[in-house]
Design a protein around this motif. Structure first.
Motif, PDB file in Angstrom:
ATOM      1  N   LEU A  78       0.814  -1.205   0.000  1.00  0.00           N
ATOM      2  CA  LEU A  78       0.000   0.000   0.000  1.00  0.00           C
ATOM      3  C   LEU A  78       0.852   1.262   0.000  1.00  0.00           C
ATOM      4  CD1 LEU A  78      -2.837  -1.103   2.436  1.00  0.00           C
ATOM      5  CD2 LEU A  78      -3.057  -0.657  -0.005  1.00  0.00           C
ATOM      6  N   ARG A  79       2.106   1.157   0.384  1.00  0.00           N
ATOM      7  CA  ARG A  79       2.985   2.326   0.304  1.00  0.00           C
ATOM      8  C   ARG A  79       3.272   2.723  -1.130  1.00  0.00           C
ATOM      9  NH1 ARG A  79       7.039   0.212   5.075  1.00  0.00           N
ATOM     10  NH2 ARG A  79       5.814   1.010   6.837  1.00  0.00           N
ATOM     11  N   VAL A  80       3.124   1.782  -2.053  1.00  0.00           N
ATOM     12  CA  VAL A  80       3.313   2.057  -3.473  1.00  0.00           C
ATOM     13  C   VAL A  80       2.085   2.737  -4.063  1.00  0.00           C
ATOM     14  CG1 VAL A  80       3.776   1.023  -5.732  1.00  0.00           C
ATOM     15  CG2 VAL A  80       4.888   0.106  -3.683  1.00  0.00           C
ATOM     16  N   GLY A  81       0.902   2.333  -3.590  1.00  0.00           N
ATOM     17  CA  GLY A  81      -0.339   2.918  -4.095  1.00  0.00           C
ATOM     18  C   GLY A  81      -1.535   2.168  -3.555  1.00  0.00           C
ATOM     19  N   PRO A  82      -2.748   2.712  -3.739  1.00  0.00           N
ATOM     20  CA  PRO A  82      -3.968   2.065  -3.244  1.00  0.00           C
ATOM     21  C   PRO A  82      -4.223   0.747  -3.960  1.00  0.00           C
ATOM     22  CG  PRO A  82      -4.510   3.929  -4.629  1.00  0.00           C
ATOM     23  CD  PRO A  82      -3.035   3.979  -4.431  1.00  0.00           C
ATOM     24  N   ILE A  83      -4.829  -0.207  -3.243  1.00  0.00           N
ATOM     25  CA  ILE A  83      -5.124  -1.524  -3.803  1.00  0.00           C
ATOM     26  C   ILE A  83      -6.533  -1.922  -3.387  1.00  0.00           C
ATOM     27  CG2 ILE A  83      -4.396  -3.946  -3.985  1.00  0.00           C
ATOM     28  CD1 ILE A  83      -1.637  -3.162  -3.127  1.00  0.00           C
ATOM     29  N   ALA A  84      -7.241  -2.590  -4.296  1.00  0.00           N
ATOM     30  CA  ALA A  84      -8.600  -3.030  -4.034  1.00  0.00           C
ATOM     31  C   ALA A  84      -8.609  -4.349  -3.265  1.00  0.00           C
ATOM     32  CB  ALA A  84      -9.361  -3.195  -5.342  1.00  0.00           C
ATOM     33  N   VAL A  85      -9.683  -4.568  -2.510  1.00  0.00           N
ATOM     34  CA  VAL A  85      -9.848  -5.807  -1.751  1.00  0.00           C
ATOM     35  C   VAL A  85      -9.797  -7.015  -2.683  1.00  0.00           C
ATOM     36  CG1 VAL A  85     -11.514  -7.171  -0.416  1.00  0.00           C
ATOM     37  CG2 VAL A  85     -11.116  -4.762   0.167  1.00  0.00           C
ATOM     38  N   ALA A  86     -10.495  -6.919  -3.818  1.00  0.00           N
ATOM     39  CA  ALA A  86     -10.546  -8.050  -4.754  1.00  0.00           C
ATOM     40  C   ALA A  86      -9.159  -8.420  -5.265  1.00  0.00           C
ATOM     41  CB  ALA A  86     -11.471  -7.718  -5.922  1.00  0.00           C
ATOM     42  N   GLU A  87      -8.338  -7.421  -5.522  1.00  0.00           N
ATOM     43  CA  GLU A  87      -6.981  -7.674  -6.008  1.00  0.00           C
ATOM     44  C   GLU A  87      -6.142  -8.379  -4.946  1.00  0.00           C
ATOM     45  OE1 GLU A  87      -3.102  -5.109  -7.610  1.00  0.00           O
ATOM     46  OE2 GLU A  87      -5.066  -4.159  -7.429  1.00  0.00           O
ATOM     47  N   LEU A  88      -6.272  -7.945  -3.699  1.00  0.00           N
ATOM     48  CA  LEU A  88      -5.523  -8.578  -2.612  1.00  0.00           C
ATOM     49  C   LEU A  88      -6.009 -10.004  -2.375  1.00  0.00           C
ATOM     50  CD1 LEU A  88      -5.367  -5.561  -0.149  1.00  0.00           C
ATOM     51  CD2 LEU A  88      -3.425  -6.576  -1.351  1.00  0.00           C
ATOM     52  N   SER A  89      -7.312 -10.205  -2.482  1.00  0.00           N
ATOM     53  CA  SER A  89      -7.870 -11.538  -2.302  1.00  0.00           C
ATOM     54  C   SER A  89      -7.295 -12.510  -3.327  1.00  0.00           C
ATOM     55  CB  SER A  89      -9.400 -11.471  -2.430  1.00  0.00           C
ATOM     56  OG  SER A  89      -9.965 -12.760  -2.421  1.00  0.00           O
ATOM     57  N   GLU A  90      -7.216 -12.051  -4.567  1.00  0.00           N
ATOM     58  CA  GLU A  90      -6.668 -12.914  -5.624  1.00  0.00           C
ATOM     59  C   GLU A  90      -5.172 -13.132  -5.430  1.00  0.00           C
ATOM     60  OE1 GLU A  90      -6.315 -12.969 -10.521  1.00  0.00           O
ATOM     61  OE2 GLU A  90      -7.495 -11.428  -9.493  1.00  0.00           O
ATOM     62  N   ARG A  91      -4.472 -12.104  -5.028  1.00  0.00           N
ATOM     63  CA  ARG A  91      -3.021 -12.194  -4.854  1.00  0.00           C
ATOM     64  C   ARG A  91      -2.642 -13.219  -3.791  1.00  0.00           C
ATOM     65  NH1 ARG A  91       1.145  -8.177  -5.690  1.00  0.00           N
ATOM     66  NH2 ARG A  91       3.015  -8.709  -4.513  1.00  0.00           N
ATOM     67  N   TYR A  92      -3.396 -13.244  -2.679  1.00  0.00           N
ATOM     68  CA  TYR A  92      -3.043 -14.121  -1.561  1.00  0.00           C
ATOM     69  C   TYR A  92      -3.882 -15.392  -1.495  1.00  0.00           C
ATOM     70  CZ  TYR A  92      -0.204 -10.233  -0.009  1.00  0.00           C
ATOM     71  OH  TYR A  92       0.743  -9.236   0.053  1.00  0.00           O
ATOM     72  N   ASN A  93      -4.817 -15.519  -2.459  1.00  0.00           N
ATOM     73  CA  ASN A  93      -5.654 -16.722  -2.522  1.00  0.00           C
ATOM     74  C   ASN A  93      -6.403 -16.951  -1.217  1.00  0.00           C
ATOM     75  OD1 ASN A  93      -6.759 -18.971  -3.827  1.00  0.00           O
ATOM     76  ND2 ASN A  93      -5.196 -20.343  -3.006  1.00  0.00           N
ATOM     77  N   VAL A  94      -6.980 -15.869  -0.717  1.00  0.00           N
ATOM     78  CA  VAL A  94      -7.825 -15.950   0.472  1.00  0.00           C
ATOM     79  C   VAL A  94      -9.122 -15.209   0.152  1.00  0.00           C
ATOM     80  CG1 VAL A  94      -5.907 -16.123   2.103  1.00  0.00           C
ATOM     81  CG2 VAL A  94      -6.824 -13.851   1.494  1.00  0.00           C
ATOM     82  N   SER A  95     -10.122 -15.357   1.010  1.00  0.00           N
ATOM     83  CA  SER A  95     -11.412 -14.721   0.762  1.00  0.00           C
ATOM     84  C   SER A  95     -11.321 -13.207   0.951  1.00  0.00           C
ATOM     85  CB  SER A  95     -12.474 -15.283   1.701  1.00  0.00           C
ATOM     86  OG  SER A  95     -12.227 -14.851   3.028  1.00  0.00           O
ATOM     87  N   GLU A  96     -12.271 -12.497   0.333  1.00  0.00           N
ATOM     88  CA  GLU A  96     -12.320 -11.058   0.517  1.00  0.00           C
ATOM     89  C   GLU A  96     -12.633 -10.704   1.967  1.00  0.00           C
ATOM     90  OE1 GLU A  96     -13.716  -9.848  -4.013  1.00  0.00           O
ATOM     91  OE2 GLU A  96     -14.772  -9.005  -2.291  1.00  0.00           O
ATOM     92  N   SER A  97     -13.376 -11.549   2.653  1.00  0.00           N
ATOM     93  CA  SER A  97     -13.656 -11.308   4.074  1.00  0.00           C
ATOM     94  C   SER A  97     -12.376 -11.332   4.891  1.00  0.00           C
ATOM     95  CB  SER A  97     -14.639 -12.355   4.595  1.00  0.00           C
ATOM     96  OG  SER A  97     -15.886 -12.244   3.963  1.00  0.00           O
ATOM     97  N   THR A  98     -11.477 -12.261   4.563  1.00  0.00           N
ATOM     98  CA  THR A  98     -10.189 -12.330   5.265  1.00  0.00           C
ATOM     99  C   THR A  98      -9.385 -11.059   5.026  1.00  0.00           C
ATOM    100  OG1 THR A  98     -10.117 -14.732   5.114  1.00  0.00           O
ATOM    101  CG2 THR A  98      -8.020 -13.609   5.444  1.00  0.00           C
ATOM    102  N   ILE A  99      -9.378 -10.590   3.775  1.00  0.00           N
ATOM    103  CA  ILE A  99      -8.647  -9.362   3.457  1.00  0.00           C
ATOM    104  C   ILE A  99      -9.258  -8.177   4.204  1.00  0.00           C
ATOM    105  CG2 ILE A  99      -8.123  -7.712   1.618  1.00  0.00           C
ATOM    106  CD1 ILE A  99      -6.365 -10.202   1.566  1.00  0.00           C
TER     107      ILE A  99
END
Length: 255
Positions: A15-36
């Motif tokens: 996030l220090r590089v720039g804003p990120i969406a929940v959906a993108e983080l969920s896909e990146r870490y292979n976890v649910s959006e609720s977890t993110i």
């Protein structure tokens, strides 16, 4: 699988590089959006990030920078953008200049042209153009924002609504293809939207650090053609969405 503490540390750094969406983080870490969302909630509670609609951004980038600080950033890039933007004023009789340091760099170039009426809300441009021979300067008065040294509010909006311009040159906290310009406060975007609507041509002057940046909540949008003028540091990845936008023409300033 990465544990929660390690994932949150990595998210904080991303996030220090720039804003990120929940959906993108969920896909990146292979976890649910609720977890993110839980991760973001914990990071937000500690003050390390700021939650936004659909995502988050670093608390270090959440605040608007004062104009005095921005004047020291990307000076060569802003000069190049101003040089590229200047021909858009060549056939104009009246131009609108937004507040900000990049637009202020353009004001410096327009000062040598003469035969031009300039209406502006920016104290930077006012200080450059006041008393310059051949420049008729219209000050669009209003409430001065201390951070940007630009005027906003109903008085400024009333003044803009009473004129039409051949071209408007706008700055931005961030600019997103297909979405528009974002700013820290609603009164800023309300004024920019009026400038867009009251001008025949619209140019957005934004260095590469502003491209794709959506860390503010208030937006001015485009429903007709506009031109993005940015610097040579912009990557193909940053520029691709703007090239794909049918309303946007991209100009990259030579260094």
């Amino acid at each position: 699988m990465m544990n929660g503490a390690a994932r949150r540390r990595e998210i904080r750094d991303l996030l220090r590089v720039g804003p990120i969406a929940v959906a993108e983080l969920s896909e990146r870490y292979n976890v649910s959006e609720s977890t993110i969302r839980r991760d973001l909630a914990r990071l937000s509670e500690s003050g390390e990030i700021v939650r936004t609609y659909g995502g988050a951004l670093s608390s270090n980038t959440a605040e608007e920078q004062p104009l005095r600080e921005r004047e020291q950033l990307a000076g060569a890039e802003k000069a190049a953008i101003a040089r590229t933007a200047e021909p858009h004023a060549a056939e104009c009789r009246l131009v609108l200049l937004d507040a900000g340091t990049t637009v202020g760099a353009l004001a410096g170039r327009l000062a040598a042209r003469g035969g031009l009426t300039v209406a502006t809300t920016g104290l930077t441009s006012i200080n450059i153009l006041a008393g310059v021979p051949g420049i008729e300067l219209i000050v669009l008065g209003g409430t001065v924002r201390q951070l940007s040294l630009g005027m906003v509010g109903p008085l400024a909006e009333s003044a803009v609504s009473r004129l039409t311009a051949d071209a408007a040159f706008l700055g931005a906290d961030g600019v997103v293809a297909g979405r528009g310009i974002c700013e820290a406060r609603p009164e800023q975007t309300a004024l920019k939207q009026l400038m867009i609507d009251r001008s025949r041509e619209v140019c957005v002057l934004a260095d590469s650090g502003k491209l794709g940046r959506a860390n503010s909540h208030w937006w001015a949008t485009f429903d007709r053609r506009w031109t993005l003028i940015t610097d040579a540091s912009a990557t193909e990845e940053q520029l691709r969405p703007f090239h794909a936008d049918p309303l946007c023409t991209v100009e990259v300033a030579a260094p």
